[in-house]
Each structure stands twice: as C-alpha cells, then as structure tokens.
Design an enzyme around this catalytic site. Sequence first.
Site, PDB file in Angstrom:
ATOM      1  N   TYR A  32       0.826  -1.209   0.000  1.00  0.00           N
ATOM      2  CA  TYR A  32       0.000   0.000   0.000  1.00  0.00           C
ATOM      3  C   TYR A  32       0.855   1.250   0.000  1.00  0.00           C
ATOM      4  O   TYR A  32       2.069   1.184   0.204  1.00  0.00           O
ATOM      5  CB  TYR A  32      -0.936   0.018   1.220  1.00  0.00           C
ATOM      6  CG  TYR A  32      -0.263   0.406   2.526  1.00  0.00           C
ATOM      7  CD1 TYR A  32       0.584  -0.472   3.184  1.00  0.00           C
ATOM      8  CD2 TYR A  32      -0.459   1.666   3.095  1.00  0.00           C
ATOM      9  CE1 TYR A  32       1.202  -0.111   4.386  1.00  0.00           C
ATOM     10  CE2 TYR A  32       0.149   2.022   4.291  1.00  0.00           C
ATOM     11  CZ  TYR A  32       0.979   1.136   4.933  1.00  0.00           C
ATOM     12  OH  TYR A  32       1.595   1.489   6.107  1.00  0.00           O
ATOM     13  N   ARG A  51       8.070   3.781  -4.851  1.00  0.00           N
ATOM     14  CA  ARG A  51       8.159   2.857  -3.712  1.00  0.00           C
ATOM     15  C   ARG A  51       7.138   1.730  -3.847  1.00  0.00           C
ATOM     16  O   ARG A  51       7.415   0.584  -3.486  1.00  0.00           O
ATOM     17  CB  ARG A  51       7.978   3.618  -2.391  1.00  0.00           C
ATOM     18  CG  ARG A  51       8.225   2.730  -1.180  1.00  0.00           C
ATOM     19  CD  ARG A  51       8.257   3.512   0.116  1.00  0.00           C
ATOM     20  NE  ARG A  51       6.973   4.128   0.402  1.00  0.00           N
ATOM     21  CZ  ARG A  51       6.752   4.963   1.419  1.00  0.00           C
ATOM     22  NH1 ARG A  51       7.738   5.294   2.232  1.00  0.00           N
ATOM     23  NH2 ARG A  51       5.570   5.475   1.630  1.00  0.00           N
ATOM     24  N   LYS A 145       6.552  -1.892   2.028  1.00  0.00           N
ATOM     25  CA  LYS A 145       5.335  -1.276   2.596  1.00  0.00           C
ATOM     26  C   LYS A 145       4.156  -2.227   2.400  1.00  0.00           C
ATOM     27  O   LYS A 145       3.300  -2.046   1.537  1.00  0.00           O
ATOM     28  CB  LYS A 145       5.078   0.096   1.942  1.00  0.00           C
ATOM     29  CG  LYS A 145       4.193   0.986   2.808  1.00  0.00           C
ATOM     30  CD  LYS A 145       4.347   2.430   2.456  1.00  0.00           C
ATOM     31  CE  LYS A 145       3.350   3.329   3.149  1.00  0.00           C
ATOM     32  NZ  LYS A 145       3.447   3.372   4.607  1.00  0.00           N
ATOM     33  N   GLU A 177      12.489   2.881  14.322  1.00  0.00           N
ATOM     34  CA  GLU A 177      11.553   3.910  13.818  1.00  0.00           C
ATOM     35  C   GLU A 177      10.269   3.857  14.632  1.00  0.00           C
ATOM     36  O   GLU A 177      10.124   3.041  15.540  1.00  0.00           O
ATOM     37  CB  GLU A 177      11.269   3.684  12.330  1.00  0.00           C
ATOM     38  CG  GLU A 177      10.583   2.358  12.048  1.00  0.00           C
ATOM     39  CD  GLU A 177      10.218   2.137  10.580  1.00  0.00           C
ATOM     40  OE1 GLU A 177      10.051   3.118   9.836  1.00  0.00           O
ATOM     41  OE2 GLU A 177      10.068   0.967  10.186  1.00  0.00           O
ATOM     42  N   LEU A 201      11.193   1.413   7.241  1.00  0.00           N
ATOM     43  CA  LEU A 201      10.603   1.849   5.978  1.00  0.00           C
ATOM     44  C   LEU A 201      11.291   3.162   5.602  1.00  0.00           C
ATOM     45  O   LEU A 201      11.362   4.079   6.432  1.00  0.00           O
ATOM     46  CB  LEU A 201       9.095   2.087   6.137  1.00  0.00           C
ATOM     47  CG  LEU A 201       8.448   2.494   4.821  1.00  0.00           C
ATOM     48  CD1 LEU A 201       8.230   1.273   3.932  1.00  0.00           C
ATOM     49  CD2 LEU A 201       7.146   3.216   5.040  1.00  0.00           C
TER      50      LEU A 201
END
Length: 280
Positions: A32, A51, A145, A177, A201
């Site tokens: 996504y 991406r 992702k 993160e 990511l």
Amino acid sequence: MDYVLYQNSIIPKDQLKIEMEDRGYMFGDGIYEVVRVYNGVPFTMQEHLERFEQSAAALDMSVPYHTAKITELIQSLIQKNNMNSGIVYFQLTRGIQPRNHLYSREIEPVLSGFSKPLETNIEWQQNGIDTWMTKDIRWLRCDIKTINLLGNIMVKREASDQDCHEALQHRDGIVTEGSSSNLFLVKENVIFTHPATNLILNGITRRVVLRLADEIGALLKEKQFTLEDLKQADEVFITSTTMEITPVRSIKGDITTSFDIGPWTKKLQEAFTNYRNKQQ
Ligand code: PDD
C-alpha cells in the site's frame, strides 16, 4: 456520495464488492501507499509510486497499471470526492484465489483505494507529542510497505493505552523507527536517523527531510543510534506523510526522558512548509 478506487475505475462506495478469497483479506498479502493531498494536489506522488513498484517487486508481484494511469485514477478520486486536504490510501493485493499459502503467479492483482479528509495537527506540530518506547517485534523486511502491519498496530495500541500518540521501537537497544513514522534525533547540531536498511521503511517524508537538511546547511547522518543516545539527545522528531515533521516532547516505556522543541526541528518544519507550498 463517497467514491472509491477499484481496479482501473472510480466507483460509488456502495457498489464496491470485496471478495472473501482476496489474499489481502486472508493473508495480508499486499502492499500500500498513503499519499498526502494539499489543496487538491497529491504531494510527492512520483516517489510514492516508485516505492509502490519496489514493494511489489520485493514480493514477486507486479503492478498491473502504469504509474501514469494510477496517478490519473488518484486525481479523479480526489476530484470525485471533492477533497481539498487529506490523504489517498491505495493498496494492491496479490489477487483472488482459494485459500492456500502457496500463491499462484497467474492471478490478477486487485488495486483499491479511498480518500479521507485530514488537516495538519497544528497543536502537535508546535508542542510535540508524547511517545512510548517498546521492542520492535516486526519481521526483517520492514523496508517493504506491506499491508501486513501486525507488529506496527500492536505497539500503536500499546502506546495509546499509555496515553502516547506514537510508539517508537528498538531492536536490542538500537532504535529503528516509529510504528507509522521515521525517527530523528539531534545531538550537538548533528541530525541522526536510522539508515535505510531492511529494518525501517524508507519514508518519503524522511527523504524530503534528508534533502531539506542539506539545503538549509544542516549536518545529517544516516547512522544507527541507541536508546542511550536518544536519552542524551537535544531534540527528537518523527516524520510521516500524515504527521509531516512532528516534535517528540517525551518518551516513556523502555526509556523515560523529555525534550524541548529545538531549533533544528523548527527550521526543518519551516523548510518543509515552504517546499510543500511550492509543489501546489
Ligand atoms: N505510514 N515507517 C513506517 C513503519 C510507516 O508506516 C510510515 C508511514 C513511515 C513514514 O513513511 P512516509 O513518510 O512515506 O509516510 C515510516 C503511513 C503514513 C501509514 O501507514 O499510514
């Protein structure tokens, strides 16, 4: 009426039909993107699409439409929903198939998406957010992702249960993160963030911040840092499509500490706003 994206058309939401045997539904088998929309215009669209293609390739999937077609679909979704400020979410699942761990390469991927109004949270931008530091329990391909976000959603709930807005994560003391954001610290005028490896990511906002830091003459290093480094930091902030650049005012959980909203965070926020306004 709300419209949604399904395959290569924009349809009224009440006409949308999701299949039980969609692999996204059963296995979280899909990818996504979340794109921010300012003044009706998608921000950093090209980077998101690149991406998206990379996530697909990493999972042995291929995106069935050209990026120009997806851009066109997203623009017409924004127009149909008359959205000025918000986000567009779109995902691609591997396709529909009787349940089987073994995926077929013959099935047609399913593209779907929606738009949602969103305004920047000015209070958070100015005063910062409270965060919760916990263990990173995710798999080792955090660079993809994928819609399979169990590790991220479990720690987000944990953070919220502690009255915190975001969960920050670490692997054996190395800070990675946020649950849905990238993390930066500033120490003695040097900005640090985790390198773009399989453990995070590589956020689009993170990449914009890297470029802007260079433009405003800030020294930024993509280098791992520890919980102890974070405790000693002068400033800390997170970045994401929805949160832009948001200062962290406190951390609880595996470490406890608090920060003032510092000059580098403010300079980057200003540079981000200028950059964003130029893109309209
Ligand atoms: N999340 N890291 C993780 C784990 C994320 O889920 C996100 C974004 C980011 C920041 O990436 P970007 O700058 O490209 O938004 C970093 C989106 C917003 C979401 O899942 O809603």
